[in-house]
Design an enzyme around this catalytic site. Structure first.
Site, PDB file in Angstrom:
ATOM      1  N   LYS A 223      38.844  41.236  76.630  1.00  0.00           N
ATOM      2  CA  LYS A 223      39.822  41.034  77.845  1.00  0.00           C
ATOM      3  C   LYS A 223      40.036  42.484  78.064  1.00  0.00           C
ATOM      4  O   LYS A 223      39.435  43.165  76.589  1.00  0.00           O
ATOM      5  CB  LYS A 223      41.090  41.031  77.761  1.00  0.00           C
ATOM      6  CG  LYS A 223      40.687  39.042  79.181  1.00  0.00           C
ATOM      7  CD  LYS A 223      42.222  38.310  78.923  1.00  0.00           C
ATOM      8  CE  LYS A 223      41.375  37.211  79.827  1.00  0.00           C
ATOM      9  NZ  LYS A 223      42.601  36.528  79.866  1.00  0.00           N
ATOM     10  N   ARG A 258      40.484  30.159  73.947  1.00  0.00           N
ATOM     11  CA  ARG A 258      39.718  30.053  74.858  1.00  0.00           C
ATOM     12  C   ARG A 258      38.390  31.530  75.069  1.00  0.00           C
ATOM     13  O   ARG A 258      39.494  32.876  74.790  1.00  0.00           O
ATOM     14  CB  ARG A 258      40.081  30.097  76.840  1.00  0.00           C
ATOM     15  CG  ARG A 258      39.349  30.234  77.745  1.00  0.00           C
ATOM     16  CD  ARG A 258      39.866  29.958  78.946  1.00  0.00           C
ATOM     17  NE  ARG A 258      39.157  30.708  80.354  1.00  0.00           N
ATOM     18  CZ  ARG A 258      37.954  31.314  80.616  1.00  0.00           C
ATOM     19  NH1 ARG A 258      38.992  32.530  80.293  1.00  0.00           N
ATOM     20  NH2 ARG A 258      37.544  31.695  81.513  1.00  0.00           N
TER      21      ARG A 258
HETATM   22  C1  8Y4 Z   1      35.058  40.278  80.048  1.00  0.00           C
HETATM   23  C2  8Y4 Z   1      35.126  38.888  80.643  1.00  0.00           C
HETATM   24  C3  8Y4 Z   1      36.194  40.929  79.884  1.00  0.00           C
HETATM   25  C4  8Y4 Z   1      36.280  37.848  81.657  1.00  0.00           C
HETATM   26  C5  8Y4 Z   1      37.652  39.158  80.630  1.00  0.00           C
HETATM   27  C6  8Y4 Z   1      37.335  38.260  81.207  1.00  0.00           C
HETATM   28  C7  8Y4 Z   1      42.190  32.564  81.313  1.00  0.00           C
HETATM   29  C8  8Y4 Z   1      41.465  31.489  82.063  1.00  0.00           C
HETATM   30  C9  8Y4 Z   1      40.190  33.514  82.206  1.00  0.00           C
HETATM   31  C10 8Y4 Z   1      42.977  32.720  80.223  1.00  0.00           C
HETATM   32  C11 8Y4 Z   1      43.373  30.516  80.717  1.00  0.00           C
HETATM   33  C12 8Y4 Z   1      38.989  36.596  82.295  1.00  0.00           C
HETATM   34  C13 8Y4 Z   1      39.683  31.553  83.363  1.00  0.00           C
HETATM   35  C14 8Y4 Z   1      39.893  35.855  82.437  1.00  0.00           C
HETATM   36  N1  8Y4 Z   1      41.361  34.134  81.545  1.00  0.00           N
HETATM   37  N2  8Y4 Z   1      42.310  30.417  81.860  1.00  0.00           N
HETATM   38  N3  8Y4 Z   1      40.979  31.961  82.181  1.00  0.00           N
HETATM   39  N4  8Y4 Z   1      43.652  31.562  80.141  1.00  0.00           N
HETATM   40  N5  8Y4 Z   1      43.881  29.087  80.523  1.00  0.00           N
HETATM   41  N6  8Y4 Z   1      38.269  37.740  81.985  1.00  0.00           N
HETATM   42  O1  8Y4 Z   1      43.919  33.222  79.442  1.00  0.00           O
HETATM   43  O2  8Y4 Z   1      38.648  35.228  80.911  1.00  0.00           O
HETATM   44  S1  8Y4 Z   1      39.470  34.364  83.442  1.00  0.00           S
END
Ligand code: 8Y4
Length: 280
Positions: A223, A258
């Site tokens: 992130k 995750r």
């Molecule tokens: C690179 C790739 C940088 C992806 C950022 C991202 C969470 C989640 C997401 C979380 C839970 C993400 C679906 C955002 N974040 N579910 N989901 N907790 N439970 N961004 O923190 O991964 S999506």
């Protein structure tokens, strides 16, 4: 500590669990391009399972800040075949990352065990009923605002107290809707309507976020706050800091993580757990 889902109870008393991220969005900037379609997605899932993932989180809608909304039918079309194919060959836990009750219902019908809802089951009024009826596991995540606008001006008086308050309210509401409290897991929602300082305050305040004896899940993988702390815009520079956060937060008691990069994060969990408990 146990986490109940449809077919099993997950024992979280000694070992943490890695949830591997399986994006089936065409636009996801980390994985979507490389894992387009059910076959590519399945291959990616198999690799994460081989590397030690205990849960595979299947998502068909990008929740990145500013991302376009996906029509319900398209989200079902993307996710259901992947859940069904994975279920046919694997006995582990499958979660469906969605805020829409019909998408969750289709995935649960196809064999998913857990609903991972970044709105904490507030976005779709039908979601809690679907989860109660199916007896699935539930991830209730905190988000301020909605994915389109949440990063514009996040504000809190006390972010840790507000997230804790949200968990308390959700535990009461979801229980009242017929969801078994033992099926619920909470997530502070790193990056979802939070500044860098808010994210760091939440990671610092994890001991205050335990509500109802329920497990915590954390998603920090790659992130942008990591890039901001370290002064880099290169996504590749976020993998090792993610491992550091997994280790630090496992010691603080977070049992579900995750992540994109399964192997190094599993190794971080097992190493910290050896320090905490020995290797016997
Ligand atoms: C690179 C790739 C940088 C992806 C950022 C991202 C969470 C989640 C997401 C979380 C839970 C993400 C679906 C955002 N974040 N579910 N989901 N907790 N439970 N961004 O923190 O991964 S999506």
């Amino acid at each position: 500590m146990w986490w109940k889902s449809r077919r099993t109870r997950l024992d979280l008393s000694h070992r943490g669990v890695i949830m591997g991220i399986l994006n089936v969005t065409p636009d996801s900037f980390s994985d979507g391009g490389r894992h387009g379609g059910p076959d590519g997605a399945l291959e990616h899932a198999r690799r994460m399972i081989a590397e030690g993932a205990g849960i595979i989180d299947v998502g068909g809608e990008s929740t990145r800040p500013g991302a376009a909304e996906v029509p319900e039918a398209e989200e079902i079309e993307r996710t259901r075949p992947v859940v069904a194919a994975l279920r046919a060959e694997w006995d582990g836990l499958i979660s469906i990352d969605t805020m829409k009750a019909p998408v969750a219902a289709a995935a649960l019908e196809a064999g998913a065990d857990i609903v991972n809802d970044v709105s904490g089951l507030t976005a779709d009024p039908a979601m809690a009923g679907v989860c109660a009826e199916r007896g699935c596991g539930v991830v209730a995540m905190h988000m301020q605002g909605d994915p389109r606008t949440m990063q514009l001006s996040p504000r809190y008086d006390d972010v840790v107290a507000e997230v804790r308050g949200f968990f308390e309210e959700r535990l009461a509401a979801l229980s009242a809707a017929g969801i078994d409290p033992e099926a619920i897991c909470f997530d502070p929602g790193i990056g979802f309507g939070k500044s860098v300082e808010h994210n760091l305050a939440l990671l610092r305040g994890l001991p205050e976020l335990g509500v109802g004896g329920r497990p915590l899940l954390l998603g920090v993988s790659r992130k942008s706050f990591i890039g901001k702390v370290l002064g880099s815009t290169d996504l590749a520079d976020r993998a090792w800091p993610t491992v550091a956060i997994t280790a630090r937060t496992r010691e603080a008691g977070v049992m579900i993580h995750r992540v994109h990069d399964v192997k190094p994060n599993v190794e971080a969990l097992r190493m910290v757990e050896a320090i905490l408990n020995g290797v016997g």
